[in-house]
Structure formats: C-alpha cells, structure tokens
Write an enzyme that holds these catalytic residues in place. Structure first.
Site, short mmCIF file in Angstrom:
data_model
loop_
_atom_site.label_atom_id
_atom_site.label_comp_id
_atom_site.label_asym_id
_atom_site.label_seq_id
_atom_site.Cartn_x
_atom_site.Cartn_y
_atom_site.Cartn_z
N THR A 34 0.82 -1.22 0.00
CA THR A 34 0.00 0.00 0.00
C THR A 34 0.85 1.27 0.00
OG1 THR A 34 -1.60 -1.16 1.38
CG2 THR A 34 -1.97 1.16 1.10
N THR A 64 -1.91 1.41 6.56
CA THR A 64 -1.25 0.43 5.69
C THR A 64 -0.99 -0.83 6.49
OG1 THR A 64 0.86 -0.05 4.58
CG2 THR A 64 0.92 1.68 6.21
N VAL A 98 -11.13 -7.61 -1.33
CA VAL A 98 -10.97 -6.16 -1.17
C VAL A 98 -10.37 -5.92 0.21
CG1 VAL A 98 -12.19 -3.96 -0.98
CG2 VAL A 98 -12.87 -5.63 -2.73
N GLY A 99 -9.36 -5.07 0.28
CA GLY A 99 -8.71 -4.77 1.55
C GLY A 99 -9.28 -3.52 2.20
N ASP A 100 -8.50 -2.96 3.10
CA ASP A 100 -8.92 -1.77 3.84
C ASP A 100 -8.75 -0.49 3.03
OD1 ASP A 100 -6.06 -2.45 4.14
OD2 ASP A 100 -6.00 -0.44 5.03
N GLY A 147 -4.97 -5.71 5.48
CA GLY A 147 -6.31 -5.13 5.49
C GLY A 147 -7.26 -5.82 6.44
#
Ligand code: GLY
Length: 299
Positions: free
Chosen positions: A165, A216, A194-196, A219
């Site tokens: 990230t 970062t 899908v991450g954060d 996630g």
C-alpha cells in the site's frame, strides 16, 4: 484591526507501505517516497488543494515499480494485478474509491473521479472499469503493470519483500486536509478480495475539523478495529498527530495481537504522526519552512 486570513502550514506526508522492506530496496523506497512528497509539495506550493496534492503524490508512487500499487502491484492467486484505492476530501467529507480493478495504471485518479462524477462513493471491478472507460480513462493491458520481480514472486510463491500500500495526506493553505490510498493488496489474494485501502474509517479518513489519516498493512487486521477512525477519534480528543498514530497502533496490537499495520497522520496544525508495528514503514514529509522532504525507513 483587520484580521489576516487563516494561514495553515502547508504539509504533505506520504508512505510506501508497512512491512519488511528488503535491504536491496531501502534506498529506492526512500527516494520514491521523497519524489512523491516533492510532487505533492509542489502542488501545494503552487496554490493547489490538499486533494490535488495527495492525488499527485500517490500517482508518483503508483508509477514507481518499487511499491505495491499501480505498476509494481503484487499479483493475486490468478497471477493478475487487481487494485484498490480511496481518496477523501476533508472539506466536504466526500469519498471516492475503487476496488478490485484491473487495466488502469492510476487507480487513485479513478477514485477521485468516482468521488466527483459518479454520484457514489465506491465502485468495484467491472462496474468501476466501465465507469473509467465512460470517463475517458485510457485502459492499459494488465500485463503492462506486472513487473518481473512480482512475476517471479508469484511463480516461486515468495513473500513480497517490499511493503504494501501507498498513501498520502496533505494540508493546504486554506486549511483543507485530504487523504489518499492505493494498493495492489496482498500477495496471492483470492480474486475479488478487497482490503482496507478503499474503505473510509479503515484505510483512510479526512476531516478539516481534526486532520487526516492513511493506514497500511494487512487489510483484514486493519478493518477489524477501524484503524483510521481510531486515530481520528484520538485527534478529536485533542491529541497530537504523533499521539494519535501511536494510540491507534497500540489499540490494534491489543485487540488484534498478530496485527500488522502502520499509519500516517496529519493534524490541523500541520504536525505529522507516524507509527507502525511492522519492522519498516518508509515515509517522507515536507512541511512549510523545510528545505526539502524528510524521509525515514522507520518511525
Ligand atoms: N492494506 C492493503 C490491503 O490489505 O489490501
């Protein structure tokens, strides 16, 4: 006596991802962060908005193959680049994000367009790509964003070796803050994961009243505690940016003992905060009065 207009110290801070940066990439990661901070700084210095500054900074990081975002992203389980990004305007609380997208080299600019032109906050996968096309964004072959190092990591099932990230925060002359995030996510992730990074409150937040945050790390860990929001809560309670960053990481470590994360924070006075519980978190910031960016591999 006439009141002079409110002046805030121009500030930009960027990071290149929490993790273990292989010694081979230490210099390149710091130089990349400095280049991104410098790009954002010039936008601010030329009178640009915090929003424009964080977009400019993140685009530099997306173009730099050292970082896990845009070109140089890690590969998913199918051996493809699949990216998330999010941006937030602290003046309006408007949000734009894209999730699980392919074929666009600057997801952060697409996220901004989602915010400004879609009427929504998050678009994902094929729908996001169709929106990009309708807005005149030029698609690129996915292969063009795959760099040899990532292909090798994928084929040998190696750990990424660089961190995950990228993110940027800025404070402009009008006192507006903004936050931006972009990522290729995690190595070998399931397609569609899908991450954060595109999620407000988890991956980022910006509010002119208190400051801005970008997180970062893993996630799945970050989402569980709403890491960006935790730091915002600390700012709201009157902490400095550094205290807010440290409190948020301490909470993550308490609630998610194997948690792996980091974050950057800027407050309304232009103070910056950096904290992480990974070994490394390359960062660079440039505050008004400084001759250039200040970078470090760790807080
Ligand atoms: N923080 C990046 C991700 O987990 O996708």
């Amino acid at each position: 006596m006439l009141q002079s207009p409110k002046q805030t110290p121009l500030t930009i801070i960027v990071h290149g991802g929490a993790g273990n940066v292989s010694p081979h990439y230490h210099t390149a990661a710091l130089q990349g962060c400095e280049a991104a901070a410098t790009a954002g700084w010039h936008v601010l210095q030329d009178g640009g908005s915090a929003l424009a500054a964080v977009e400019a900074a993140v685009r530099v990081l997306e173009d730099d193959p050292v970082f896990n975002a845009g070109t140089g992203s890690v590969l998913n389980a199918d051996g493809e680049v699949e990216m998330d990004a999010g941006i937030m305007d602290g003046a309006t609380l408007q949000i734009g994000a894209v999730a699980a997208i392919q074929h666009y080299a600057h997801p952060i600019s697409l996220a901004r367009r989602v915010m400004e032109a879609s009427g929504h906050h998050i678009l994902a996968a094929a729908g996001a790509e169709r929106f990009a096309q309708s807005q005149g964004f030029a698609p690129v072959p996915n292969q063009q964003m795959i760099v040899p190092r990532r292909q090798e990591q994928y084929e040998k099932r190696l750990a990424a070796g660089t961190a995950d990230t990228v993110g940027a925060l800025a404070l402009d002359a009008a006192g507006n803050v903004a936050a931006a995030n972009s990522t290729g996510g995690v190595n070998f992730k399931l397609p569609g994961r899908v991450g954060d990074s595109p999620l407000a409150g988890a991956g980022f937040y910006a509010d002119n009243a208190f400051g801005a945050v970008a997180t970062t790390g893993q996630g799945e860990h970050i989402m569980r505690v709403g890491l960006a929001w935790r730091a915002m809560q600390a700012l709201e309670q009157g902490t400095t940016a550094q205290q807010a960053a440290q409190q948020a990481i301490a909470l993550l470590q308490e609630r998610v003992p194997d948690g792996r994360a980091g974050l950057i924070v800027v407050d309304t006075a232009g103070r910056v905060g950096i904290a992480h519980c990974t070994r490394d978190l390359p960062t660079a910031y440039w505050r008004q009065g400084a001759a250039g960016p200040v970078s470090a591999l760790r807080a």
